[in-house]
Design a protein around this motif. Sequence first.
Motif, PDB file in Angstrom:
ATOM      1  N   PHE A  20       0.870  -1.185   0.000  1.00 46.51           N
ATOM      2  CA  PHE A  20       0.000   0.000   0.000  1.00 46.51           C
ATOM      3  C   PHE A  20       0.906   1.233   0.000  1.00 46.51           C
ATOM      4  O   PHE A  20       1.663   1.442   0.954  1.00 46.51           O
ATOM      5  N   GLU A  21       0.814   2.039  -1.041  1.00 44.11           N
ATOM      6  CA  GLU A  21       1.648   3.243  -1.155  1.00 44.11           C
ATOM      7  C   GLU A  21       0.727   4.450  -1.235  1.00 44.11           C
ATOM      8  O   GLU A  21      -0.105   4.538  -2.139  1.00 44.11           O
ATOM      9  N   ARG A  22       0.914   5.389  -0.311  1.00 43.98           N
ATOM     10  CA  ARG A  22      -0.029   6.522  -0.267  1.00 43.98           C
ATOM     11  C   ARG A  22       0.104   7.430  -1.497  1.00 43.98           C
ATOM     12  O   ARG A  22      -0.843   8.088  -1.898  1.00 43.98           O
ATOM     13  N   ALA A 105      -1.757   5.291  -4.322  1.00 44.89           N
ATOM     14  CA  ALA A 105      -2.809   6.180  -3.785  1.00 44.89           C
ATOM     15  C   ALA A 105      -3.624   5.475  -2.707  1.00 44.89           C
ATOM     16  O   ALA A 105      -4.842   5.616  -2.631  1.00 44.89           O
ATOM     17  N   THR A 106      -2.950   4.686  -1.895  1.00 45.27           N
ATOM     18  CA  THR A 106      -3.632   3.908  -0.850  1.00 45.27           C
ATOM     19  C   THR A 106      -2.923   4.157   0.476  1.00 45.27           C
ATOM     20  O   THR A 106      -1.813   3.662   0.701  1.00 45.27           O
ATOM     21  N   ARG A 107      -3.552   4.964   1.298  1.00 38.55           N
ATOM     22  CA  ARG A 107      -2.907   5.324   2.565  1.00 38.55           C
ATOM     23  C   ARG A 107      -3.419   4.455   3.708  1.00 38.55           C
ATOM     24  O   ARG A 107      -4.629   4.278   3.855  1.00 38.55           O
ATOM     25  N   ALA A 136       6.758  -0.144   6.511  1.00 38.34           N
ATOM     26  CA  ALA A 136       7.935   0.439   5.835  1.00 38.34           C
ATOM     27  C   ALA A 136       7.524   1.821   5.366  1.00 38.34           C
ATOM     28  O   ALA A 136       7.653   2.145   4.181  1.00 38.34           O
ATOM     29  N   ASP A 137       6.985   2.616   6.293  1.00 40.13           N
ATOM     30  CA  ASP A 137       6.394   3.901   5.903  1.00 40.13           C
ATOM     31  C   ASP A 137       7.265   5.096   6.287  1.00 40.13           C
ATOM     32  O   ASP A 137       6.773   6.208   6.493  1.00 40.13           O
ATOM     33  N   GLY A 138       8.564   4.877   6.342  1.00 36.23           N
ATOM     34  CA  GLY A 138       9.501   5.994   6.367  1.00 36.23           C
ATOM     35  C   GLY A 138       9.746   6.649   7.717  1.00 36.23           C
ATOM     36  O   GLY A 138       9.211   6.236   8.748  1.00 36.23           O
ATOM     37  N   ALA A 310      23.825   4.492   3.986  1.00 35.59           N
ATOM     38  CA  ALA A 310      23.345   3.108   4.062  1.00 35.59           C
ATOM     39  C   ALA A 310      21.828   2.963   4.129  1.00 35.59           C
ATOM     40  O   ALA A 310      21.340   1.869   4.376  1.00 35.59           O
ATOM     41  N   GLY A 311      21.047   4.033   3.870  1.00 38.17           N
ATOM     42  CA  GLY A 311      19.590   3.960   4.059  1.00 38.17           C
ATOM     43  C   GLY A 311      18.931   2.856   3.243  1.00 38.17           C
ATOM     44  O   GLY A 311      18.142   2.068   3.764  1.00 38.17           O
ATOM     45  N   ILE A 312      19.271   2.774   1.979  1.00 34.98           N
ATOM     46  CA  ILE A 312      18.632   1.779   1.117  1.00 34.98           C
ATOM     47  C   ILE A 312      19.180   0.383   1.415  1.00 34.98           C
ATOM     48  O   ILE A 312      18.433  -0.596   1.471  1.00 34.98           O
TER      49      ILE A 312
HETATM   50  C1  LIG Z   1      10.298   9.495  -3.251  1.00 34.55           C
HETATM   51  C2  LIG Z   1      11.562   9.202  -2.464  1.00 34.55           C
HETATM   52  C3  LIG Z   1      12.800   9.642  -2.950  1.00 34.55           C
HETATM   53  C4  LIG Z   1      13.989   9.370  -2.252  1.00 34.55           C
HETATM   54  N1  LIG Z   1      15.154   9.834  -2.768  1.00 34.55           N
HETATM   55  C5  LIG Z   1      16.300   9.565  -2.113  1.00 34.55           C
HETATM   56  C6  LIG Z   1      17.526   9.988  -2.656  1.00 34.55           C
HETATM   57  O1  LIG Z   1      17.569  10.584  -3.741  1.00 34.55           O
HETATM   58  N2  LIG Z   1      18.670   9.700  -1.943  1.00 34.55           N
HETATM   59  C7  LIG Z   1      18.639   9.032  -0.761  1.00 34.55           C
HETATM   60  O2  LIG Z   1      19.697   8.781  -0.163  1.00 34.55           O
HETATM   61  N3  LIG Z   1      17.502   8.583  -0.239  1.00 34.55           N
HETATM   62  C8  LIG Z   1      16.334   8.842  -0.868  1.00 34.55           C
HETATM   63  N4  LIG Z   1      15.166   8.409  -0.329  1.00 34.55           N
HETATM   64  C9  LIG Z   1      15.226   7.702   0.969  1.00 34.55           C
HETATM   65  C10 LIG Z   1      15.604   6.277   0.802  1.00 34.55           C
HETATM   66  O3  LIG Z   1      14.878   5.754  -0.303  1.00 34.55           O
HETATM   67  C11 LIG Z   1      15.265   5.558   2.115  1.00 34.55           C
HETATM   68  O4  LIG Z   1      16.216   5.919   3.087  1.00 34.55           O
HETATM   69  C12 LIG Z   1      15.300   4.063   1.965  1.00 34.55           C
HETATM   70  O5  LIG Z   1      14.531   3.649   0.871  1.00 34.55           O
HETATM   71  C13 LIG Z   1      14.714   3.335   3.152  1.00 34.55           C
HETATM   72  O6  LIG Z   1      13.514   3.911   3.488  1.00 34.55           O
HETATM   73  P1  LIG Z   1      12.116   3.207   3.521  1.00 34.55           P
HETATM   74  O7  LIG Z   1      11.824   2.438   2.288  1.00 34.55           O
HETATM   75  O8  LIG Z   1      12.052   2.526   4.810  1.00 34.55           O
HETATM   76  O9  LIG Z   1      11.224   4.510   3.609  1.00 34.55           O
HETATM   77  P2  LIG Z   1      10.917   5.587   2.491  1.00 34.55           P
HETATM   78  O10 LIG Z   1      11.852   5.497   1.377  1.00 34.55           O
HETATM   79  O11 LIG Z   1      10.741   6.888   3.176  1.00 34.55           O
HETATM   80  O12 LIG Z   1       9.503   5.100   1.973  1.00 34.55           O
HETATM   81  C14 LIG Z   1       8.343   5.169   2.752  1.00 34.55           C
HETATM   82  C15 LIG Z   1       7.158   5.080   1.815  1.00 34.55           C
HETATM   83  O13 LIG Z   1       5.973   4.924   2.578  1.00 34.55           O
HETATM   84  C16 LIG Z   1       4.973   5.732   2.019  1.00 34.55           C
HETATM   85  N5  LIG Z   1       4.021   6.011   3.119  1.00 34.55           N
HETATM   86  C17 LIG Z   1       4.255   6.767   4.219  1.00 34.55           C
HETATM   87  N6  LIG Z   1       3.191   6.731   5.043  1.00 34.55           N
HETATM   88  C18 LIG Z   1       2.274   5.919   4.450  1.00 34.55           C
HETATM   89  C19 LIG Z   1       0.989   5.471   4.810  1.00 34.55           C
HETATM   90  N7  LIG Z   1       0.393   5.848   5.958  1.00 34.55           N
HETATM   91  N8  LIG Z   1       0.318   4.647   3.955  1.00 34.55           N
HETATM   92  C20 LIG Z   1       0.893   4.233   2.798  1.00 34.55           C
HETATM   93  N9  LIG Z   1       2.137   4.635   2.402  1.00 34.55           N
HETATM   94  C21 LIG Z   1       2.811   5.465   3.225  1.00 34.55           C
HETATM   95  C22 LIG Z   1       5.708   6.953   1.485  1.00 34.55           C
HETATM   96  O14 LIG Z   1       4.961   7.618   0.484  1.00 34.55           O
HETATM   97  C23 LIG Z   1       6.982   6.308   0.945  1.00 34.55           C
HETATM   98  O15 LIG Z   1       6.862   5.915  -0.394  1.00 34.55           O
HETATM   99  C24 LIG Z   1      13.960   8.653  -1.013  1.00 34.55           C
HETATM  100  C25 LIG Z   1      12.713   8.202  -0.537  1.00 34.55           C
HETATM  101  C26 LIG Z   1      11.524   8.471  -1.257  1.00 34.55           C
HETATM  102  C27 LIG Z   1      10.191   7.963  -0.735  1.00 34.55           C
END
Ligand SMILES: Cc1cc2nc3c(=O)[nH]c(=O)nc-3n(C[C@H](O)[C@H](O)[C@H](O)COP(=O)(O)OP(=O)(O)OC[C@H]3O[C@@H](n4cnc5c(N)ncnc54)[C@H](O)[C@@H]3O)c2cc1C
Length: 391
Positions: A20-22, A105-107, A136-138, A310-312
């Motif tokens: 589910f991606e918002r 488009a699903t929050r 995995a919502d950031g 190292a985030g990704i």
């Molecule tokens: C659009 C984008 C661009 C990025 N660009 C870079 C970059 O250029 N360089 C870099 O170093 N890092 C970047 N990052 C960060 C990097 O991708 C992350 O550190 C890494 O992917 C690990 O994060 P994550 O997947 O846990 O969280 P994130 O990458 O933050 O992804 C979280 C996702 O959850 C979604 N979300 C949040 N809340 C909800 C909810 N309630 N319901 C549904 N979905 C929800 C968000 O829209 C997002 O797509 C970016 C992240 C995003 C989202």
Amino acid sequence: MGGLFAAHLLRAHGWDVAVFERSGGALADRGASIGTRQELFEVLRSIGIGIALDPSAGVAVTSRICLDRSGAIAGALPVHSVNSAWDRIYRPLRDALPDEFYRAATRVERVEQDANSVTAILADGTRESGTLLIAADGIHSSIRAQFAPEVMPRYAGYVAWRGVIEESEMAAAEHALLFGRMCFSLPEGELLLALGMPGRDADMRPGHRRYYWIWFRPADEAYGLPALCTDTNGRCHGSSIPPHLVRAEVIRDLQHAAEANFAPPLTAIIHRTRQPYPHGIFDVEASRLAFGRVVLLGDSAFVARPHVGAGITKAALDAKGLVEALAAEHDLAAALTRYDRERRAFGSALVARARHLGAYLETEAKQRGGTDRQPETVMQEYGTAGKIEGR
Ligand SMILES: Cc1cc2nc3c(=O)[nH]c(=O)nc-3n(C[C@H](O)[C@H](O)[C@H](O)COP(=O)(O)OP(=O)(O)OC[C@H]3O[C@@H](n4cnc5c(N)ncnc54)[C@H](O)[C@@H]3O)c2cc1C
């Protein structure tokens, strides 16, 4: 990215998944570069995505140099790396997941669970139930806020300014000096890092790539950070601001500071950058990753400052660790306990390592006068995860 890694790896182990991606549109990068590691490519390979740690993944960097203000090389180290772009990793991951498993488009509004299942309540009111829910919502995870409201991002005391110019906009002498190297500059209590990265849409053709810089500068939480993130209408956007809304006077101040601190080629690149933008640097450290049938993964669990790059990779390794724990343990509770233990140890160590590398930039350290660091030390340590490397 973390959600996609988990979906791929779980599917490979026979799970039925739904992401589910918002966001409704295509996710686009934030114009930043991505440090790469062997472990990331191993996880990608296990999903069937054959990107290797070579120039097909990004721009090959053959050495690190430190430029002093006059333009002299104050230090050099032969460190090889490949600098990629968010889109270069994200696009193949997204393309490899069939649309039927991905709901844009699903929050997710909130989560309910009982002994037998967990339910995501979506913004349109529908309910989706399953065995396990992966948050995995950031960094600003609303699911973490529901289960562990005490875990808040902690401001590090400094911001990162980021900017990008096209490779074709670099003068020949700048390009020869800088493009294939990771270039550092270390004004007192600050740090600038600049290097080549892939172009738009992961374009790797020479002449079509980009040159990226990130400049860490102290900014206090009460005034400095909000002032940087306030637009011309006086609206403060929080701890970051869309690039096109950064005020002209804030950019002028940045350019003046660049002139005062950096060698002419770096100053010229900062001047040529169309939309540099600041964002606050934060640490996030969850004290627990598993809550019944809910787990935190990636940035929702731990955010380490960018100094470890190292985030990704961490999101990919969290997903791998989760799937391995599920495969190894006889029941869900045991698997999630194991995931919690192993990934929490890793995440905490990574956050601590990044904090150590960034301590040099913290305002209080500057006030103590204890910020001097040797170029060799900074160049050697930067982007490395220290003792936790390889785990
Ligand atoms: C659009 C984008 C661009 C990025 N660009 C870079 C970059 O250029 N360089 C870099 O170093 N890092 C970047 N990052 C960060 C990097 O991708 C992350 O550190 C890494 O992917 C690990 O994060 P994550 O997947 O846990 O969280 P994130 O990458 O933050 O992804 C979280 C996702 O959850 C979604 N979300 C949040 N809340 C909800 C909810 N309630 N319901 C549904 N979905 C929800 C968000 O829209 C997002 O797509 C970016 C992240 C995003 C989202």
